[in-house]
Design a protein around this motif. Sequence first.
Motif, PDB file in Angstrom:
ATOM      1  N   GLY A  40       0.818  -1.195   0.000  1.00 36.34           N
ATOM      2  CA  GLY A  40       0.000   0.000   0.000  1.00 36.34           C
ATOM      3  C   GLY A  40       0.856   1.250   0.000  1.00 36.34           C
ATOM      4  O   GLY A  40       2.083   1.177   0.210  1.00 36.34           O
ATOM      5  N   PRO A  41       0.248   2.416  -0.224  1.00 39.75           N
ATOM      6  CA  PRO A  41       0.990   3.677  -0.244  1.00 39.75           C
ATOM      7  C   PRO A  41       1.737   3.909   1.068  1.00 39.75           C
ATOM      8  O   PRO A  41       1.129   3.891   2.145  1.00 39.75           O
ATOM      9  N   GLY A  42       3.031   4.095   0.978  1.00 37.79           N
ATOM     10  CA  GLY A  42       3.839   4.352   2.156  1.00 37.79           C
ATOM     11  C   GLY A  42       4.025   3.175   3.082  1.00 37.79           C
ATOM     12  O   GLY A  42       4.479   3.327   4.219  1.00 37.79           O
ATOM     13  N   LYS A  43       3.674   1.981   2.610  1.00 36.22           N
ATOM     14  CA  LYS A  43       3.776   0.800   3.457  1.00 36.22           C
ATOM     15  C   LYS A  43       4.770  -0.200   2.865  1.00 36.22           C
ATOM     16  O   LYS A  43       5.105  -0.142   1.690  1.00 36.22           O
ATOM     17  N   GLU A  44       5.185  -1.119   3.698  1.00 33.43           N
ATOM     18  CA  GLU A  44       6.050  -2.192   3.225  1.00 33.43           C
ATOM     19  C   GLU A  44       5.198  -3.283   2.571  1.00 33.43           C
ATOM     20  O   GLU A  44       4.006  -3.391   2.816  1.00 33.43           O
ATOM     21  N   ARG A  45       5.855  -4.092   1.759  1.00 35.69           N
ATOM     22  CA  ARG A  45       5.161  -5.201   1.117  1.00 35.69           C
ATOM     23  C   ARG A  45       4.715  -6.194   2.186  1.00 35.69           C
ATOM     24  O   ARG A  45       5.490  -6.532   3.083  1.00 35.69           O
ATOM     25  N   ASN A  85     -15.830  -7.932  -0.640  1.00 36.81           N
ATOM     26  CA  ASN A  85     -16.040  -6.951   0.425  1.00 36.81           C
ATOM     27  C   ASN A  85     -14.795  -6.080   0.625  1.00 36.81           C
ATOM     28  O   ASN A  85     -14.298  -5.922   1.748  1.00 36.81           O
ATOM     29  N   LEU A  86     -14.316  -5.517  -0.466  1.00 39.44           N
ATOM     30  CA  LEU A  86     -13.100  -4.704  -0.405  1.00 39.44           C
ATOM     31  C   LEU A  86     -13.321  -3.453   0.431  1.00 39.44           C
ATOM     32  O   LEU A  86     -14.415  -2.879   0.453  1.00 39.44           O
ATOM     33  N   ASN A  87     -12.285  -3.044   1.144  1.00 36.49           N
ATOM     34  CA  ASN A  87     -12.349  -1.805   1.908  1.00 36.49           C
ATOM     35  C   ASN A  87     -11.176  -0.907   1.548  1.00 36.49           C
ATOM     36  O   ASN A  87     -10.286  -1.297   0.784  1.00 36.49           O
ATOM     37  N   LEU A  88     -11.176   0.307   2.097  1.00 36.30           N
ATOM     38  CA  LEU A  88     -10.174   1.298   1.713  1.00 36.30           C
ATOM     39  C   LEU A  88      -8.754   0.834   2.024  1.00 36.30           C
ATOM     40  O   LEU A  88      -7.803   1.223   1.337  1.00 36.30           O
ATOM     41  N   GLU A  89      -8.613   0.008   3.043  1.00 28.48           N
ATOM     42  CA  GLU A  89      -7.271  -0.457   3.426  1.00 28.48           C
ATOM     43  C   GLU A  89      -6.736  -1.526   2.490  1.00 28.48           C
ATOM     44  O   GLU A  89      -5.569  -1.907   2.602  1.00 28.48           O
ATOM     45  N   ASP A  90      -7.562  -2.010   1.566  1.00 26.05           N
ATOM     46  CA  ASP A  90      -7.093  -2.987   0.582  1.00 26.05           C
ATOM     47  C   ASP A  90      -6.420  -2.327  -0.624  1.00 26.05           C
ATOM     48  O   ASP A  90      -5.887  -3.029  -1.488  1.00 26.05           O
ATOM     49  N   LYS A  91      -6.481  -1.004  -0.661  1.00 28.43           N
ATOM     50  CA  LYS A  91      -5.836  -0.298  -1.768  1.00 28.43           C
ATOM     51  C   LYS A  91      -4.338  -0.553  -1.733  1.00 28.43           C
ATOM     52  O   LYS A  91      -3.671  -0.282  -0.733  1.00 28.43           O
TER      53      LYS A  91
END
Length: 132
Positions: A40-45, A85-91
């Motif tokens: 995700g943006p700014g996150k590690e894999r 049931n995707l949510n914003l944190e799945d981006k």
Amino acid sequence: QGRLVESGGGLVQAGNSLTLSCKVSDRSFSSHPMGWFRQGPGKEREFVAAISPSGLREIYSDSVKGRFTISRENIKNLLYLQMNNLNLEDKAVYFCAGSRSLATITELLNAAREAPSEYEYWGQGTQVTVSS
């Protein structure tokens, strides 16, 4: 293992579903544990899901358990990730990955890998964007 190419990413509204595919150009696809990871943006894999070479064993991260399903079609050299049931944190950008080829019956049936360090082959990734 050969080339891994993901497809199926895109923009989807929260609560909806999306299915990712990964085409693998390797004749020994059926002997490789496979996995999905995301960044995700700014996150590690991070690990999402993994499946044994036979497809009999699946493992999931806690954040997607019950919503995502990993599967494979060995005859077609295809790996899938059904995301419900995707949510914003799945981006994130989603990557498919292949671990080294295995040989024993037990490994072929049951070996599913979670650590990124256990994967040797990676695709380029496909973007999944979830809107509210």
